[in-house]
Structure formats: C-alpha cells, structure tokens
Enzyme design. Structure first.
Site, PDB file in Angstrom:
ATOM      1  N   HIS A  96      -2.789  -4.405 -10.570  1.00 22.49           N
ATOM      2  CA  HIS A  96      -3.563  -3.243 -11.027  1.00 22.49           C
ATOM      3  C   HIS A  96      -3.949  -3.401 -12.486  1.00 22.49           C
ATOM      4  O   HIS A  96      -3.156  -3.883 -13.302  1.00 22.49           O
ATOM      5  CB  HIS A  96      -2.743  -1.957 -10.877  1.00 22.49           C
ATOM      6  CG  HIS A  96      -2.437  -1.605  -9.465  1.00 22.49           C
ATOM      7  ND1 HIS A  96      -3.290  -0.851  -8.690  1.00 22.49           N
ATOM      8  CD2 HIS A  96      -1.383  -1.917  -8.679  1.00 22.49           C
ATOM      9  CE1 HIS A  96      -2.766  -0.714  -7.472  1.00 22.49           C
ATOM     10  NE2 HIS A  96      -1.607  -1.353  -7.444  1.00 22.49           N
ATOM     11  N   CYS A 152      -4.762   5.925  -3.729  1.00 21.95           N
ATOM     12  CA  CYS A 152      -4.062   4.639  -3.754  1.00 21.95           C
ATOM     13  C   CYS A 152      -2.677   4.891  -4.319  1.00 21.95           C
ATOM     14  O   CYS A 152      -2.538   5.235  -5.494  1.00 21.95           O
ATOM     15  CB  CYS A 152      -4.828   3.629  -4.605  1.00 21.95           C
ATOM     16  SG  CYS A 152      -3.979   2.039  -4.779  1.00 21.95           S
ATOM     17  N   GLU A 185     -10.444  -0.258  -4.998  1.00 21.11           N
ATOM     18  CA  GLU A 185      -9.412  -1.104  -4.407  1.00 21.11           C
ATOM     19  C   GLU A 185      -9.981  -2.469  -4.030  1.00 21.11           C
ATOM     20  O   GLU A 185     -11.057  -2.569  -3.422  1.00 21.11           O
ATOM     21  CB  GLU A 185      -8.809  -0.440  -3.170  1.00 21.11           C
ATOM     22  CG  GLU A 185      -7.920   0.744  -3.493  1.00 21.11           C
ATOM     23  CD  GLU A 185      -6.961   1.057  -2.363  1.00 21.11           C
ATOM     24  OE1 GLU A 185      -6.236   0.140  -1.926  1.00 21.11           O
ATOM     25  OE2 GLU A 185      -6.933   2.212  -1.920  1.00 21.11           O
ATOM     26  N   CYS A 230       0.865  -1.173   0.000  1.00 18.05           N
ATOM     27  CA  CYS A 230       0.000   0.000   0.000  1.00 18.05           C
ATOM     28  C   CYS A 230       0.904   1.225   0.000  1.00 18.05           C
ATOM     29  O   CYS A 230       1.643   1.449   0.961  1.00 18.05           O
ATOM     30  CB  CYS A 230      -0.918   0.005   1.222  1.00 18.05           C
ATOM     31  SG  CYS A 230      -1.912   1.506   1.351  1.00 18.05           S
ATOM     32  N   GLY A 243      -1.623   2.392  -6.907  1.00 16.71           N
ATOM     33  CA  GLY A 243      -2.460   2.645  -8.070  1.00 16.71           C
ATOM     34  C   GLY A 243      -1.990   3.852  -8.861  1.00 16.71           C
ATOM     35  O   GLY A 243      -2.013   3.848 -10.099  1.00 16.71           O
TER      36      GLY A 243
END
Length: 277
Positions: free
Chosen positions: A162, A220, A211, A71, A223
């Site tokens: 992703h 994110c 997410e 994360c 992301g």
C-alpha cells in the site's frame, strides 16, 4: 459450480467452497465471474480451501485474474461463510493467506455472524518488504513524482503493498486517472494499492482506494489498516481510528506495544447461485 456472493462494505467477491468444488483455472474463472455485464459481477474470486497450518485457507484472485496476498474485507466474509454455513462452530478461527495466517474473532447474533474482528498482524514498513524501491529505511511522507506532479506517500504492507497519499479533497479526486499511474509506477515492482486519504480529526480519516488489479472499490480492509498506520506514523491521529470508506466505516486499532493491527467490520451474504465453468 455453486457460489455465494458476499460483500464487506460493498467490496464484493464471489466465494466458492472448495471443500466441495474443484476449480482447475482460478485465474481465468476470476476474470469471468468478476465481469459485471457478462459474469456474476465482483471485485474478484475467493476460494475457501482446506489448510494444513490453519483452520481454513483463503485463496484470492483480483478481477483481472492476478493473485492477491490478502484482502481485509474478503477475509471477514470468509469468517462469516465458514460459520454461517456450518464449516465450523468456533468463534475464533485461523485463516491461511499468502500474507500470513490471520486470526478472526466472530461476533454471533441469532446464529449468524454480524461482525468480525481480524488480527491483521504487524505492519511492514521496510521498503523491500512492501515492496517499494527506495533508499531510505522506511517510506514515510516521502516524495514521489507521478504524472509530472509531486505527491507525498507513506508505504505500508499489511500482507499486500500500500501507498497512502494525503489529499485536500477525497470526494472530487479523479481517481480513475491518477490511480492507474500509481498502480503501475516504476517504484512499485509488484504494483501497488493506493489510498487517497484526508484526516478529519484525531480519530477519523476518510479515504478512497485504487486497488491493484481491480480499480476503485467501495472498500479495502487492508487499505484501511494501512491508512490508520500511516496516519499514526505521521502524527495525524491517535492509535484508534475510524476509517470512512465509500461503502461504510471500519474500526482500526494499532496496538503499538504488541505491534498488531486490529480491524473490525461487517460481512454480508448477498445471494447464492450456480454457474457453468
């Protein structure tokens, strides 16, 4: 159990110092504390643990209790936590994650961390490494049929999976409807984080994210890195990109020569508390 609520661009987690606390069932605790009506309210739980291979370990759980590999916003907050609370006096630290060891550079002002630059490592583009079920060697601007409509996606792993999808209108997107369809699509054996992005210019992209395990979040970090990499691969931007998220902006750079992605952004402490577990 004592905890600290922290957020990076609104992507918020409950942090626990596991040098002092012991959590027997972290998955169950993640569900409990993440509930915004009956718990603390967060996108998940992050435990800061000792590590044998790095300065610290980040053990992360999503709001649904599933374990997350990495994360980006969460790891920036780890950097702020360990410095601000005196677990380290170093301004460059290493953090072990399921997505590999990450290296953080801390910008300190008046004794507190204000910005964190994270060496996010190399993006993985091979479908099996993301993972995405595909016959090609990479998934770049590839078609995918979701809920009866064809989209084009670019697959990137930044330690977690992703799919970047470009849309004409990010703001009006009904992400609550389409997000779960992508997350649980049969081509994503470990589910997927989906970024819906729009390129504004050669150095700016805006995005919203669904997410895996948490739903839509305000930001994110991994992301944002995936969006930058995808935009560069598709020839849409330069190698340095400002990614605009609902919670604020992140600065992303892909050093193509070294094949490393760098993410720079803030981390904030919201409040401290104590709950019974």
């Amino acid at each position: 159990m004592k905890f600290t609520k922290m957020q990076g661009l609104g992507n918020d987690y409950v942090y626990v110092n596991c040098f002092k606390e012991r959590i027997a069932h972290p998955s169950e605790l993640a569900v409990k504390v993440s509930n915004r009506n009956f718990g603390v309210g967060s996108d998940g739980l992050i435990m800061i643990n000792p590590s044998k291979v790095a300065d610290f370990e980040m053990e992360m759980y999503n709001a649904d209790g599933s374990r997350g590999e990495m994360c980006g916003n969460g790891i920036r907050c780890v950097g702020k936590y360990v410095y601000d609370y005196g677990l380290t006096d170093k301004t460059r630290i290493s953090v072990e994650t399921l997505g590999g060891i990450k290296y953080l550079d801390l910008t300190v002002e008046d004794g507190k961390v204000k910005l964190v630059r994270v060496d996010m490592g190399s993006p993985k583009l091979t479908p099996a490494d993301i993972p995405i079920i595909a016959e090609e060697d990479s998934v770049i601007n590839a078609p995918i049929l979701v809920d009866g409509k064809e989209y084009r996606m670019t697959g990137v792993s930044m330690g977690n999976p992703h799919a970047v999808v470009y849309v004409d209108d990010v703001k009006e997107l009904e992400i609550e409807k389409i997000g779960p369809k992508f997350e649980n699509h049969e081509r994503f054996p470990k589910r997927i984080n989906t970024e819906f992005a729009k390129v504004l210019d050669k150095n700016t992209v805006e995005m919203r994210v669904w997410e895996r395990g948490s739903g839509e979040t305000l930001a994110c970090g991994t992301g944002a890195c995936a969006v930058a990499v995808a935009s560069i691969l598709n020839g849409l931007t330069e190698n340095q990109v400002t990614v605009k998220l609902l919670g604020g902006d992140l600065q992303i750079e892909w050093d193509r020569a070294a094949d490393k992605v760098y993410m720079t952004g803030p981390a904030e402490i919201s409040f401290e508390g104590e709950i019974r577990i």
